[in-house]
Design a protein around this motif. Structure first.
Motif, PDB file in Angstrom:
ATOM      1  N   LEU A   5      31.623  27.432  40.457  1.00  8.51           N
ATOM      2  CA  LEU A   5      30.717  26.798  41.401  1.00  8.51           C
ATOM      3  C   LEU A   5      29.561  27.721  41.756  1.00  8.51           C
ATOM      4  O   LEU A   5      28.595  27.312  42.373  1.00  8.51           O
ATOM      5  CB  LEU A   5      31.478  26.411  42.673  1.00  8.51           C
ATOM      6  N   ILE A   6      29.674  28.996  41.413  1.00  6.38           N
ATOM      7  CA  ILE A   6      28.607  29.972  41.630  1.00  6.38           C
ATOM      8  C   ILE A   6      28.439  30.765  40.356  1.00  6.38           C
ATOM      9  O   ILE A   6      29.294  30.753  39.482  1.00  6.38           O
ATOM     10  CB  ILE A   6      28.917  30.921  42.803  1.00  6.38           C
ATOM     11  N   ASP A   7      27.347  31.462  40.269  1.00  7.73           N
ATOM     12  CA  ASP A   7      27.077  32.286  39.096  1.00  7.73           C
ATOM     13  C   ASP A   7      27.959  33.536  39.144  1.00  7.73           C
ATOM     14  O   ASP A   7      27.804  34.370  40.042  1.00  7.73           O
ATOM     15  CB  ASP A   7      25.597  32.681  39.094  1.00  7.73           C
ATOM     16  N   PRO A   8      28.900  33.698  38.201  1.00 10.14           N
ATOM     17  CA  PRO A   8      29.762  34.883  38.206  1.00 10.14           C
ATOM     18  C   PRO A   8      28.981  36.186  38.116  1.00 10.14           C
ATOM     19  O   PRO A   8      29.491  37.241  38.470  1.00 10.14           O
ATOM     20  CB  PRO A   8      30.642  34.687  36.970  1.00 10.14           C
ATOM     21  N   GLY A   9      27.730  36.119  37.675  1.00 11.92           N
ATOM     22  CA  GLY A   9      26.940  37.330  37.542  1.00 11.92           C
ATOM     23  C   GLY A   9      26.717  38.065  38.845  1.00 11.92           C
ATOM     24  O   GLY A   9      26.510  39.272  38.857  1.00 11.92           O
ATOM     25  N   ILE A  10      26.760  37.347  39.987  1.00 14.97           N
ATOM     26  CA  ILE A  10      26.503  38.012  41.261  1.00 14.97           C
ATOM     27  C   ILE A  10      27.646  38.957  41.631  1.00 14.97           C
ATOM     28  O   ILE A  10      27.524  39.767  42.540  1.00 14.97           O
ATOM     29  CB  ILE A  10      26.266  37.007  42.401  1.00 14.97           C
ATOM     30  N   TRP A  11      28.773  38.837  40.902  1.00 17.53           N
ATOM     31  CA  TRP A  11      29.917  39.700  41.194  1.00 17.53           C
ATOM     32  C   TRP A  11      29.968  40.909  40.253  1.00 17.53           C
ATOM     33  O   TRP A  11      30.926  41.675  40.270  1.00 17.53           O
ATOM     34  CB  TRP A  11      31.217  38.912  41.014  1.00 17.53           C
ATOM     35  N   LYS A  12      28.950  41.120  39.454  1.00 18.69           N
ATOM     36  CA  LYS A  12      29.039  42.085  38.358  1.00 18.69           C
ATOM     37  C   LYS A  12      29.299  43.512  38.834  1.00 18.69           C
ATOM     38  O   LYS A  12      29.813  44.329  38.070  1.00 18.69           O
ATOM     39  CB  LYS A  12      27.770  42.040  37.508  1.00 18.69           C
ATOM     40  N   ASN A  13      28.943  43.854  40.054  1.00 17.90           N
ATOM     41  CA  ASN A  13      29.141  45.220  40.530  1.00 17.90           C
ATOM     42  C   ASN A  13      30.417  45.391  41.347  1.00 17.90           C
ATOM     43  O   ASN A  13      30.623  46.419  41.981  1.00 17.90           O
ATOM     44  CB  ASN A  13      27.924  45.665  41.357  1.00 17.90           C
ATOM     45  N   ARG A  14      31.263  44.374  41.355  1.00 14.54           N
ATOM     46  CA  ARG A  14      32.504  44.450  42.118  1.00 14.54           C
ATOM     47  C   ARG A  14      33.690  44.681  41.179  1.00 14.54           C
ATOM     48  O   ARG A  14      33.545  45.016  40.024  1.00 14.54           O
ATOM     49  CB  ARG A  14      32.700  43.170  42.933  1.00 14.54           C
ATOM     50  N   PHE A  15      34.880  44.519  41.760  1.00 12.63           N
ATOM     51  CA  PHE A  15      36.128  44.615  40.986  1.00 12.63           C
ATOM     52  C   PHE A  15      36.398  46.015  40.456  1.00 12.63           C
ATOM     53  O   PHE A  15      36.891  46.186  39.364  1.00 12.63           O
ATOM     54  CB  PHE A  15      36.135  43.618  39.821  1.00 12.63           C
ATOM     55  N   THR A  16      36.069  47.045  41.219  1.00 11.13           N
ATOM     56  CA  THR A  16      36.429  48.395  40.813  1.00 11.13           C
ATOM     57  C   THR A  16      37.438  48.948  41.813  1.00 11.13           C
ATOM     58  O   THR A  16      37.552  48.463  42.929  1.00 11.13           O
ATOM     59  CB  THR A  16      35.210  49.330  40.780  1.00 11.13           C
ATOM     60  N   LEU A  17      38.142  49.985  41.407  1.00 12.32           N
ATOM     61  CA  LEU A  17      39.045  50.698  42.317  1.00 12.32           C
ATOM     62  C   LEU A  17      38.407  52.023  42.728  1.00 12.32           C
ATOM     63  O   LEU A  17      39.092  53.003  42.988  1.00 12.32           O
ATOM     64  CB  LEU A  17      40.393  50.940  41.645  1.00 12.32           C
TER      65      LEU A  17
END
Length: 321
Positions: A5-17
């Motif tokens: 429902l949103i552009d997954p690209g806006i999350w590109k800098n997340r999901f790190t530990l």
């Protein structure tokens, strides 16, 4: 796949530990988690597990007994907690991470999410190792003969998976991991605020440092997936989340009874404690209080903006009307 429902690209800098190579305990900790040579001395002023977090220790027959009784019950709880942690990390959390790593979810999965998941998988294997090693030392210290083999919570979660349709199982695995990781960080934070036997304190502190990052990771991934879900999938996920939350805070009657009987409490005292711990109102209170971090993560993902979902959680008294 479900279209996002949103552009997954806006999350590109997340999901790190974060800086995993310089922060994860498996990479950096120099603690050996061995029982200290002065363990008897430490036990004069320190505990195996915080007594304040075990409400049944306030029962008159326990509070008026020799302090060694409380120490042993705390040791029993620690061993059970560590054994449960070993099972949880291997059989539950890492399985929930595998569905991210190996594209088992019907969603677009960014590469950074998978890389962080592999790092988290490594962390959890180490947590299982040091939990098992410390549990074995406490078992040997007391000469415990009633060794744990399974855990009610693990059994209940596996039953939930077994009755979930195949198509939905990967998402259910993820939801279980999300609840587990957001709950355990809060649990460890509360435990670490107390003065414990040095090796226990070191192990739990290292574990907490990792789990704080894991909690943030799972919360972000949940938020990301929630935005990709259809309303129908959101509703079914909310129903499962409720069931999972209440499973995590059920009282393990059989284990608790064995623990209490190991210190020769009277039958009357044992039954009084078991009845109190199994009280439905206490179960709701434990769930609402213990799952506060999970509920906050759901709120941040706007889960409760859907009226049906908010009503579901309100009906089970996890949210105010």
């Amino acid at each position: 796949m479900i279209e996002p429902l949103i552009d997954p690209g806006i999350w590109k800098n997340r999901f790190t530990l974060g800086e995993w190579n310089t922060h994860a305990s498996v990479r950096t900790s120099d603690h050996h988690y061995k029982l200290p040579t002065d363990i008897e001395k430490q036990l004069e002023s320190q505990d195996w597990f915080p007594p304040a977090l075990l409400p049944y220790l306030s029962h008159p027959e326990i509070s008026s007994a020799d302090p060694a009784i409380t120490k042993r019950l705390c040791a029993n709880h620690l061993v059970n907690f560590l054994h449960y942690t070993t099972l949880l990390e291997h059989r539950i959390v890492n399985r929930s991470v595998e569905v991210i790593i190996h594209d088992e979810l019907e969603f677009t999965i960014p590469r950074r999410m998978k890389t962080a998941a592999l790092q988290l998988y490594t962390d959890e294997g180490y947590h299982a190792l040091f939990s098992n090693q410390l549990a074995e030392q406490v078992i040997d210290f007391y000469g415990m003969t009633d060794r744990p083999t399974t855990h009610r919570r693990i059994t209940r979660l596996n039953h939930l998976i077994d009755r979930t349709p195949d198509k939905q199982r990967a998402l259910t695995w993820f939801l279980i991991g999300f609840v587990s990781e957001t709950i355990i960080a809060k649990d460890l934070r509360e435990v670490c605020q107390n003065t414990l036997v040095s090796s226990v304190q070191e192990m739990l502190s290292d574990h907490l440092a990792d789990e704080a990052r894991h909690s943030r990771y799972f919360s972000e991934v949940f938020h990301y997936l929630w935005f990709q879900m259809s309303d129908e999938v959101r509703l079914s996920s909310a129903r499962q989340l409720l069931e999972i939350l209440f499973i995590f805070f059920e009282s393990d009657k059989k284990w608790l009874e064995r623990s209490l009987r190991s210190v020769q409490l009277s039958k009357t005292a044992v039954q009084q404690i078991l009845i109190t711990m199994a009280d439905p109102q206490h179960h709701i209170f434990r769930t609402r209080s213990g799952a506060s971090s999970t509920l906050q993560a759901l709120k941040r993902a706007d889960c409760f903006k859907q009226p049906e979902i908010r009503q579901m959680f309100s009906n089970r008294r996890l949210l105010d009307e």
